[in-house]
Design a protein around this motif. Structure first.
Motif, mmCIF file in Angstrom:
data_model
loop_
_atom_site.group_PDB
_atom_site.id
_atom_site.type_symbol
_atom_site.label_atom_id
_atom_site.label_comp_id
_atom_site.label_asym_id
_atom_site.label_seq_id
_atom_site.Cartn_x
_atom_site.Cartn_y
_atom_site.Cartn_z
ATOM 1 N N ILE A 1 20.777 67.271 35.220
ATOM 2 C CA ILE A 1 21.656 67.750 36.600
ATOM 3 C C ILE A 1 23.334 67.556 35.914
ATOM 4 N N ILE A 2 23.081 69.709 36.681
ATOM 5 C CA ILE A 2 24.315 69.628 35.900
ATOM 6 C C ILE A 2 25.321 70.088 37.110
ATOM 7 N N LEU A 3 26.471 69.423 37.486
ATOM 8 C CA LEU A 3 26.982 69.850 38.365
ATOM 9 C C LEU A 3 28.297 70.616 37.924
ATOM 10 N N GLY B 1 35.942 63.094 43.206
ATOM 11 C CA GLY B 1 36.926 62.817 43.141
ATOM 12 C C GLY B 1 38.034 63.608 43.375
ATOM 13 N N ALA B 2 39.555 63.618 42.296
ATOM 14 C CA ALA B 2 40.314 64.508 42.592
ATOM 15 C C ALA B 2 39.715 65.609 41.316
ATOM 16 N N ALA B 3 39.250 65.429 40.544
ATOM 17 C CA ALA B 3 38.429 66.741 39.960
ATOM 18 C C ALA B 3 37.453 66.861 39.978
ATOM 19 N N ALA B 4 37.031 67.176 41.278
ATOM 20 C CA ALA B 4 36.206 68.005 42.180
ATOM 21 C C ALA B 4 35.605 68.918 41.222
ATOM 22 N N GLN B 5 36.445 69.383 40.823
ATOM 23 C CA GLN B 5 35.583 71.266 39.724
ATOM 24 C C GLN B 5 35.220 70.962 38.484
#
Length: 455
Positions: free
Chosen positions: A253-255, A279-283
């Motif tokens: 799975i690649i988010l 978390g903070a690094a959502a992207q």
């Protein structure tokens, strides 16, 4: 330094004396020349005059020698299958054979060989990428040298066209083959863009989103080029430790797989907060990967094909296969760590001998083996487990589990397969999966997570 990647566009020019391959998008790169009819290779700076352009191709699959002639196999049509981490993946749709000789008469044997190979290439699912290494799992990619040419990064087991690329690779690494003798030519780095690795197997890429966040499901099965063959014609193990029809299947799975975010590497576990992904690094682009392998039972056995519907099954002594099995499992443990050997064959009838041979082999490999059998009213033997009594050496990382799959699930009772999953629950949770993270637009040193397999 940017890695050398295969050419995405190649023009083919032909003349009575040679074939010439060049990339119109890289005019400063040397032209690959294959002399006719010898098949000798050379690199030529600049364009060759006096040749006729034949076609544009997607890549060179390789060079093969048959009974009378050599043929250059080129990929004439490729279908885009989707993107992985911004890299486009292609499926081979059509190929063409360029003969080195002009034969005035057809030879029946040569035509038969050509027909068989063309049928294989037409029906066999083959995939490639100009910038992504399909032969390696996401974890192995995270640990590889991305500055090396793409073909040098491949897993040799899954570099399907490695044999027909032999002439190109030998020339690249300093050995030429001219008129039957080897000639040292030195390294030829200009050959790198002409060497295109191809994977044989299965690949599916499905893109979706959850609450506006991109999500990609990936399923890849890589088939080993060693000891490949149809089901009844290739069984068991060979003296080098290669088992028949070996496959590695990766579920991933690649988010946040946004192709516009660049072609980065992994940056380790940077996205965890309170045990959650994101978390903070959502992207951050994140890869979650789990790998399993499968292969033929690693003893010397075969099914002798006759006119009968069910082939005769033959097994040689287990002792004779012990050394080959050690080679096989040494590699399995080196690549994958602890191996859970899940055996699902029938415990009755003709397959019983294969089951017993496998168990005898495992007991001969591990230290002081202990056995445990679990039965119920449905079957005499539901589970049969072989484990080393104490950890002594490397092969004690083998764990054998037999599950009477056919009897337990007969009558369409597929839910009973959950019994096996419950048996494997602890090792699956213990060994986990691989996770890698790409910070947006940041190049960092790769760090791998956990990479475990069931075999």
């Amino acid at each position: 330094m940017a890695p050398t990647l295969p050419f995405r566009d190649i023009n083919v020019h032909a003349s009575p004396s040679h074939y010439a391959f060049s990339s119109p998008s890289s005019p400063s790169s040397p032209t690959l020349v294959v002399d006719r009819p010898s098949g000798d290779l050379r690199l030529h700076d600049g364009k060759l005059l006096g040749t006729q352009r034949v076609s544009s191709i997607a890549g060179i699959l390789g060079i093969i020698k048959l009974r009378l002639d050599k043929y250059i196999i080129v990929i004439t049509k490729a279908q885009p299958m989707g993107r992985l981490k911004g890299h486009m993946i292609y499926k081979v749709i059509a190929t063409e054979f360029l003969p080195l000789r002009e034969r005035p008469l057809h030879d029946p044997d040569e035509d038969t060989y050509l027909s068989l190979i063309k049928t294989l290439l037409k029906t066999g699912p083959m995939y490639f990428s100009y910038s992504f290494d399909l032969t390696n799992s996401f974890q192995r990619q995270a640990e590889s040298d991305t500055s090396a040419p793409l073909w040098k990064r491949t897993d040799d087991r899954f570099f399907w066209n490695r044999f027909v690329q032999t002439d190109l690779i030998d020339f690249r690494t300093g050995g030429g083959n001219a008129h039957g003798f080897r000639q040292s030519l030195g390294q030829q780095p200009g050959m790198d863009p002409y060497i295109l690795p191809v994977m044989f197997g299965m690949l599916e890429i499905k893109n979706t989103s959850i609450k506006g966040k991109p999500l990609t499901f990936v399923l890849i099965t890589r088939r080993s080029r060693h000891r490949a063959g149809t089901r009844y014609f290739s069984r068991g193990i060979d003296e080098y430790g290669h088992v028949s029809n070996f496959n590695e299947t990766e579920q991933a799975i690649i988010l946040n797989d946004d192709s516009s975010s660049g072609l980065g590497g992994f940056a380790g576990d940077l996205g965890y907060q309170n045990g959650k992904i994101g978390g903070a690094a959502a992207q951050e682009r994140q890869v979650l990967s789990y790998v399993q392998t499968r292969g033929s039972v690693p003893v010397y056995w075969a099914e002798v094909n006759t006119l009968k519907y069910t082939p005769t099954l033959q097994i040689r002594g287990v002792e004779s296969a012990t050394q080959a099995a050690k080679l096989h499992f040494d590699e399995q443990i080196r690549l994958y760590g602890d191996n859970w050997l899940v055996n699902l064959v029938n415990q009755k009838g003709r397959e019983r001998r294969v089951k017993e041979a496998y168990e005898q082999l495992v007991k001969s490999l591990v230290s002081a083996p202990t056995e445990d059998t679990e039965a119920d009213r449905v079957t005499r033997e539901k589970f049969h487990i072989v484990e080393p009594e104490r950890q002594k050496h490397e092969l004690d990382r083998l764990h054998y589990i037999y599950f009477d799959f056919h009897n337990e699930t007969k009558g369409l009772r597929w839910h009973r397969a959950q019994l096996l999953m419950e048996q494997l629950r602890e090792p699956i949770l213990q060994h986990g999966y691989f996770r890698g993270v790409d910070p947006p637009a940041v190049a960092t040193e790769s760090k791998s997570g956990t990479d475990r397999r069931l075999w």
